[in-house]
Design an enzyme around this catalytic site. Structure first.
Site, PDB file in Angstrom:
ATOM      1  N   ALA A   1       0.828  -1.173   0.000  1.00 24.52           N
ATOM      2  CA  ALA A   1       0.000   0.000   0.000  1.00 24.52           C
ATOM      3  C   ALA A   1       0.875   1.240   0.000  1.00 24.52           C
ATOM      4  CB  ALA A   1      -0.897  -0.009   1.225  1.00 24.52           C
ATOM      5  N   CYS A   2       0.816   1.996  -1.061  1.00 23.45           N
ATOM      6  CA  CYS A   2       1.484   3.291  -1.091  1.00 23.45           C
ATOM      7  C   CYS A   2       0.508   4.275  -1.701  1.00 23.45           C
ATOM      8  CB  CYS A   2       2.724   3.269  -1.977  1.00 23.45           C
ATOM      9  SG  CYS A   2       4.109   2.394  -1.256  1.00 23.45           S
ATOM     10  N   THR A   3       0.626   5.525  -1.342  1.00 27.37           N
ATOM     11  CA  THR A   3      -0.210   6.547  -1.956  1.00 27.37           C
ATOM     12  C   THR A   3       0.656   7.724  -2.369  1.00 27.37           C
ATOM     13  OG1 THR A   3      -2.077   5.909  -0.556  1.00 27.37           O
ATOM     14  CG2 THR A   3      -2.200   8.067  -1.622  1.00 27.37           C
TER      15      THR A   3
END
Ligand SMILES: *[C@@H]1O[C@H](CO)[C@@H](O)[C@H](O)[C@H]1NC(C)=O
Ligand SMILES: *[C@@H]1O[C@H](CO)[C@@H](O)[C@H](O)[C@H]1NC(C)=O
Ligand SMILES: *[C@@H]1O[C@H](CO)[C@@H](O)[C@H](O)[C@H]1NC(C)=O
Length: 367
Positions: A132-134
């Site tokens: 999960a990266c944003t």
């Protein structure tokens, strides 16, 4: 200049602390900034990098050891330690020599550092672990581009937080670009060349990446070495965008770029070895003033089980372009889902504004 930077930083820090969200009861901490002089020989560049920032090398060594033991299978460790011994066959200069220098600075076997530098790729093969990266690039009221990112990593985020640093890569005694990285890791996942562009990489999960590791080493086109090369070589946003599109990466990845002029922003979607698509800032008519990338192709709906994209979009819409600022971007990157138990750090940067490069280590992440 330095004093102004520090002052701005302290003010922002105050802001961060007073507005910090929920979480573990601990507070987020600013990452230390270490200096690496690119004018030195690659072998010497990392000799003395902690003296400028006071990072505790003994602790760094312990954490890296624990990290490797806890996330990498023993047979993979053996394989890669072997690769370490034949480093020159796999990694080109300057990276092979930089790793050798780091190996003696940190007092760790070269093979272990090779593993650390491939950790992202090595562990990406585990299909059960969603990464999960944003990354968000947006323009404010004055059309100044601001770029932010959360680096989330499911495997042992608590260790990664302990070795998160900012590195000021300098040439001719001046900052060439800033990067946020982990001690021992010489690729760049987040960085900004002030006056030119900013770039962040988000994982694009496409199956069993680890099979590509050895291929990745061959020719040094590993994903995040490519990103460092772009930061070292591209002189402006346009060159960076072209390099991001044209440099083949072994692993699939999303490169997110921001520039200095209004509407300079893009998501470059990469397949292994070639570009898959490019989305430009301004092209999404629902919210032309920003782009959001998590870990899904922009033209597809994210899965309902991991919809961080819409959480970010809702938060951005709530702020609105007229009120948008680096502080607001930090707040958006701190809303539920976007900010999660795996978040290791949040970086806010603006290529147009040398006073904006801040990384907070997210000790305040929810448990
Ligand atoms: C290491 O860095 C410190 C502070 O930046 C500096 O004073 C010192 O001369 C450096 N030592 C070497 C051997 O480069
Ligand atoms: C550095 O870390 C080591 C190991 O965690 C610790 O024993 C030592 O006290 C630390 N040194 C300083 C100066 O904080
Ligand atoms: C790639 O992007 C273009 C616009 O830039 C779009 O027209 C096209 O449909 C996209 N391709 C895919 C596979 O989504």
């Amino acid at each position: 200049m330095l004093t102004i930077k520090r002052l701005t930083f302290s003010l922002l820090l105050l802001f961060y602390i007073t507005t910090s969200v929920k979480g573990s009861g601990q507070a987020a901490q600013p990452a230390k900034t270490c200096t690496v002089n690119l004018d030195l020989l690659p072998l010497q560049r990392w000799n003395n990098f902690t003296s400028s920032c006071g990072f505790n090398l003994t602790k760094g060594r312990e954490i890296i050891n624990a990290l490797i033991k806890s996330v990498v299978k023993p047979e993979v460790i053996e394989l890669l330690q072997d690769v370490g011994a034949k480093l020159d066959d796999y990694l080109p200069l300057p990276y092979s020599d930089e790793l050798r220098g780091l190996s003696s600075t940190l007092g760790l076997p070269l093979g272990d550092l090779v593993i650390l530098n491939l950790l992202y790729d090595i562990t990406a093969y585990d299909d059960s672990s969603s990464k999960a990266c944003t990354s968000i690039v947006a323009s404010d009221k004055q059309n100044k581009i601001i770029h932010g990112r959360n680096l989330d990593y499911q495997m042992q985020p608590k260790y990664l937080r302990e070795i998160t640093i900012q590195v000021d890569f300098q040439r001719n005694k001046k900052s060439l670009f800033m990067a946020t990285t982990y001690v021992g890791y010489i690729g760049v996942i987040t960085g900004c060349r002030h006056g030119a562009f900013s770039i962040s990489g988000d994982e694009r999960d496409k199956g069993k990446l680890w099979k590509n590791i050895l291929t990745a080493l061959n020719g040094g086109k590993s994903t995040f070495f490519a990103q460092r090369m772009i930061l070292e070589q591209a002189r402006n946003y346009e060159e960076a965008l072209q390099m991001a599109i044209n440099t083949p990466t072994i692993a699939p990845v999303y490169f997110i770029l921001g520039g200095v002029k209004s509407w300079e922003g893009a998501i470059v979607v990469k397949d292994s070895g070639k570009v898959a698509n490019v989305s430009l800032l301004g092209s999404d008519l629902k919210h032309p003033w920003y782009i959001v990338e998590t870990n899904y192709d922009p033209w597809l709906r994210p899965p309902a089980t991991d919809d961080r994209r819409d959480a970010a979009i809702n938060a951005m819409n709530k702020v609105g372009k007229n009120n948008f600022s680096p502080q607001q971007l930090y707040n958006v990157l701190s809303v539920n889902l976007v900010f999660n138990k795996d978040t290791t750090y949040t970086t806010i940067m603006s290529a147009a504004d040398p006073s904006v490069y801040h990384t907070m280590i997210r000790y305040d992440a929810p448990n």
